[in-house]
Design an enzyme around this catalytic site. Sequence first.
Site, PDB file in Angstrom:
ATOM      1  N   ASP A 126      47.003  43.141  40.323  1.00  0.00           N
ATOM      2  CA  ASP A 126      47.120  41.909  41.097  1.00  0.00           C
ATOM      3  C   ASP A 126      45.913  41.019  40.854  1.00  0.00           C
ATOM      4  O   ASP A 126      45.251  41.123  39.816  1.00  0.00           O
ATOM      5  CB  ASP A 126      47.276  42.240  42.583  1.00  0.00           C
ATOM      6  CG  ASP A 126      48.241  41.291  43.278  1.00  0.00           C
ATOM      7  OD1 ASP A 126      47.849  40.134  43.518  1.00  0.00           O
ATOM      8  OD2 ASP A 126      49.370  41.704  43.584  1.00  0.00           O
ATOM      9  N   HIS A 357      45.845  37.338  47.333  1.00  0.00           N
ATOM     10  CA  HIS A 357      47.123  38.027  47.149  1.00  0.00           C
ATOM     11  C   HIS A 357      46.953  39.533  46.966  1.00  0.00           C
ATOM     12  O   HIS A 357      47.642  40.339  47.603  1.00  0.00           O
ATOM     13  CB  HIS A 357      47.821  37.407  45.934  1.00  0.00           C
ATOM     14  CG  HIS A 357      49.239  37.808  45.741  1.00  0.00           C
ATOM     15  ND1 HIS A 357      49.610  38.891  44.985  1.00  0.00           N
ATOM     16  CD2 HIS A 357      50.398  37.257  46.191  1.00  0.00           C
ATOM     17  CE1 HIS A 357      50.923  38.992  44.962  1.00  0.00           C
ATOM     18  NE2 HIS A 357      51.433  38.005  45.682  1.00  0.00           N
ATOM     19  N   SER A 543      56.546  39.884  46.394  1.00  0.00           N
ATOM     20  CA  SER A 543      55.191  40.425  46.253  1.00  0.00           C
ATOM     21  C   SER A 543      54.828  41.324  47.420  1.00  0.00           C
ATOM     22  O   SER A 543      53.991  42.209  47.285  1.00  0.00           O
ATOM     23  CB  SER A 543      54.175  39.283  46.176  1.00  0.00           C
ATOM     24  OG  SER A 543      54.246  38.625  44.948  1.00  0.00           O
TER      25      SER A 543
END
Length: 1420
Positions: A126, A357, A543
């Site tokens: 990520d 994220h 996600s």
Amino acid sequence: MLAGRVCGPGLPSFASSLPGRGAGSSIGGCHLSKQRSLVQGRDRFVRAALGDSTSAAAAPLPEQQGQLGGSGGGDKMAAEVAAKISQAEIDDLFGGAMPKQEIQAAQFLKEHPTYDGRGTVVAIFDTGVDPGAAGLQTTPDGRPKIIDVVDCTGSGDVDTSKVVRADEEGCITGLNGTKLRLNPAWENPTGEWRVGCKAAYELFPAGLKSRLQKERRKRWAEKQRGAVADAVAAAAAFARAHPPGGAALAEEQKREKEELEARVKLLAELDEKYEDLGPMIDCVVWHDGTHWLAALDTSDMYEPGSGQGLLANFAPMTNFRLKRQYGTFSAEDACNFALNIYDGGDTLSIVVDAGSHGTHVAGITAAYHPEDAALNGIAPGAQIVSCKIGDTRLGSMETMVGLTRALIAVLENKCDLVNMSYGEATATPNAGRFIQLAEELVYKHNVVYVASAGNAGPALSTVGAPGGTSTAILGIGAYVTPALAAAGHSLRGELEAGQQYTWSSRGPAPNGDLGVNFSAPGGAIAPVPQWTQQKRQLMNGTSMASPCACGGLALLISALKAEGQVVTPARIRRAVENTCLPVKDDPPDSVLTHGRGLLQVDAAYKYMRRSAEVDVPADLRFELSTRRSDGSATGRGIYLRDPSDARQPLTFHVDVSPQLHEEADTRTDRLEIEQKLLLRCPANWVRAPEVLLMHHNGRGFEVELDPRALPEGLHYTELQAFDATAEWRGPLFRLPITVIKPLDPAAEPGSSSGSGAIVRPDASIDLGVLRFQPGDEVRRFVAVPPGAGWAELRIRAGELDTPKSYMLRATALLPHTRYSDSEWRTFSQLSAHQEFTAAFAVTAGTTLELTLAQYWSSLGDASLSAELSFHGVEVTSAKSLVIDGAAGNCKVYAAAPLRREKVKPQAKLDTLRIPLRPSEAELAPLASPRDTLPEGRVTHRLLLTYKLSLAEGGKVTPTLPALNRYVYDGELEAQMVMMFDGNKQRLSVSDIYPEAVQLKKGDYVLRAILRHDDAALLNKLKDMPMVVERKLDKAIEVPVYPTNSDSIKGSNAVTRERVLCKGERAAFFLGPVGDDKLPKDATPGRLLVGSLTFGLLPGNGGGGNGNGGGRACPSSHQLSFVMPPKRADPPAPPAVPAGEEGEAKKAFEARLAEALRDAQVKLLKDLKCESEEEKVAYEELQAQLLAAHPAHLPLLLERLQRTQRAAAAAAGDAAAQKAVIDAADAVVAAINADELAIFLAQKCAEEGPGAAQRKKDMEERKGALVEALAAKCSALLELLQAAQPDAAASGAGAPSAAGQAEAATPAAQEETRVAPPSAGSGAAAGREAFQAAFRELRKWVDTAADEKYVLLHAKREMLAGRLATAYKALDKAASPEDKPAPKDILELRASLLAQLGWAHWERQQRRRIIAAFPPAYPLF
């Protein structure tokens, strides 16, 4: 509800016999049905806590009753009960913010608290994980949560290959010249310190950078206000001392006033150009005898002199995996980082996340909050490896380098699972270099790989790579439950039931595979990095669904490891897919939307316990390959989508291949494979064998499809293979079968399809009234008729109580093409009766899927009426849509095959394509462990260097057409391109998706890096061209004519629209394009490209974002223009013999003597004087020539230039500067200044014989005179500054002092030659000599305007104390049109800012110098 899902509608169920999972069992606390009232739930808990016998809880025991009723402890107990009630209310209200019940994780952990993920390691691919984030510190059993932090992209790499040693004071010099004091306690046996530097903004994520820039700007503004106040006060004081009605100002006073006003103005101009480049970080790496260590100097993040962030105060750090150390740059940024050292100390990696994220994803997977278990992730006992694949340089875009290194890091850290919440559209599913490496990771190293399916729904076949298109990787869809909607999204109303998020990508994959394996909750409130200034936040997407699923699988693996069961990806996949909870049974696309259903951890665990004895071999899996019998293309399923596919029976050959680990034993594993399989499919339009006896080498069989009787729309089924001896295991493999039968607009007008759509005779379709509830999508499949180039969609909203939000998609699939390249998409909000119209390009002969979906959170019922109409203007060329500049024009035909169309040809060229070949190519192996693939396979790097010269500035995009836009399906491991100016300053970074950068004219260097473990493949690419595209500032309009004759004459160009009747064909002639319209750098071999459109859109029908009439249609054709040969230069006028000019011919001897002299002067210039012998020869020859030709200008200029170079090499040598002055005086003396001035003053150019030669001679004399005077001024200034180093600064605060230097006697003003000051003449004589020489120079050139002399001009102003004037004089030199700013100019500006007392501007200027003049090219 049944525990498992076999396939689509009508398929048999098989898993109802699982232990503890009857048909009536409750799943996930009933969150999948209508959400119970939160108030009712809260009331039940209150009653239970108070002992209410009507509640579900048991009545309190007698002793509890006594405690509750006792007076002494009653108040205390009441308070405790109230506290419990309050916490229960909170848990009930907010529990859905971190969904666990929906996938049975909460139930599983309650029954098996030690199977919480402990013993498992999850790699997070990520943006990077913040090692200091809340919930990511430890596991429940006290182990560190994060065991490694790796920047796989290289975006944080620092070149630390330069080695320095400490001086006697214990200091070293940093890479940028900063003096850095070492900590004496640091051990370094070798005494070698490796230094490097990094711009902080190159490390920080975009969100943090933006916040810091705002905060730094505030502090900057305070300093600026102070400087402005001081400057204004000084100007005001001068004005008060010299009121308007007073005595006239002396010359020096006027200059002083101008300077003071210039300072106020300069501050305002500087403020307008403010640019925060951010702080620089100095890096030091050394070896202490045991480990490599690194320290950072972050003092540039603080105010100068604060003593904060100094190198000596930094606690040295080593590779994160060794000691798990991390630091924080400063309290202001709160940005945590880790360090890793590679390549024997030559590379320092500063690991900073590229966004929040990755931390959020890690938190969903495995966060552990000992203070509040409700905040925990799915598998709180799991450990994390952070693999940063999002490159900060690219705005967190993934790169193949990052992905490959991440796979290597997985093996180094012995990870059990990978979660990858990244992905995008792909041209070719299940193919490419990365897919090969990922398959190796899964199948050879037994790593379970989980990835998001994509957020590009709700249209079909929008699953992204790698999650939704790769066999080895589990693709996860995103599901929203009522609890998540309430607690996570704070929805204003209740969802009737759980559903797929509208944007979650749908299957099937283009090659027929299902696409979405299963689903999980796609939203959560989870930890985020500390630099965000909050602990947690809501994010949603596949996600978030992927780490939710990954955490659930970590629980399973934790359990299997604890119980000693065999763990393989094949077992995990089979158990999970055969126990998922179906979430919708009716629509045919349910499986394509949700996959097998919602992950159920507890059911999968029980399945695996039961199947342990029959899952032999444990890693057995089946690979399917399909091929149409009359074709050659292969797939992983059957997918009929093209209009012709559903019009005839078809047969497909299916190959099924059992797969084992490559090291599986032949006798004990391969020979033992003998599967007796039952093949079942409920669809009556599919025929297949009923049984299949499977051995290790696989089997093939045929499947027949007859879709002719199917109604219009989507049809899905599966062919499933069951173990004949244990059908309860569920399908061992599935063959997905998807058939789309589109509506044919060519059908009989007025006919109606099963969906209610009505075909009209004008190639349009009335789709009727479409009804929606939140999350509903309506699909209509239409065959795009031949000749169609675009479609127009008109929508009208029905009666609505509130505005509703809709996702609209028009999607077609083309071979080896991303769905996103042929998809139109928009998001619209409509009120009652509002209309929306749009036009989009279509491809004739394909099936267009029109998807209209009411957004999941747009509450309330709604209806729409919709109409779709097709249009087209077929454009064909007599030869090609290429205008050959040498041929003149290009003839094209336009026809209207569908209906009457309005057309207006519009042709333009807006991009220049510049092809480049590499000037250098360097192929080398990468020896670093982070670049070494398993089994010691070496990765090679090909570095290509290109040189670009721009004659005009503009937006420039460097492209590698053969590689760009290929990510997961690409063949190479890297394709990064960096662009630099002549000083090696990096101007742009691009990778898979090239981006434009604004450039001015000049020369540039582009460096591209390609990587692969096959050196032979890279060797073939050493000459790979690059195409640089420059967007023209103004597009070139290509004239279009109705006839060839008009084209030749350039008259009667088509400027008005006309009508083409249905079936009518017309001819048009494109070009020619005049040479005067072509850009300067459009040379032969280069190409101009643009577009050609014919069709026009109709007028706006009202509402929405309708297209106005007269606009070009969205269907366009690429137009190319081949550059013609260059126009020949006009012939030079014939040379006139000297005799005809009236001059006597020179004697042969004179010409010979001149030629000999010129040859000797040339030889003199060519001598490098690198040896003593050459120096002696040079001096002797120069002396001889000067004696023979004392006034020969080329000789005198050579002497001057040679002395200038010698003076520059001998900095501070007064004798060398005096030699320059002598040489300059000799040049000046050789030129008759009066004669030159008279000639140049002539208003009319001289004519007649010899005029041209005389003009040339005079221009050469002027050039020599200016060069000599400038050299003399520079030398005099150097002598003056050497005699008084602070002379230039002496007037910083007193501009009036300049007047003293300016005051010169009339005799001095007229004198051309000024003797240099002697050692005893003092500063005044030196200033006088300089000013006199400078005044003479200004007679011949405007030093303030000529870029060659502005530096000298600025130094003169600086010497006079006019600092702001000096700074402004450098404007042009500091921003040249065709090259980077010279370093000496920028350094002088920094010095001027320091003398002005503007420290904040000086600091910024010096930061700019560091950025503009890096010591070397940055690392890739």
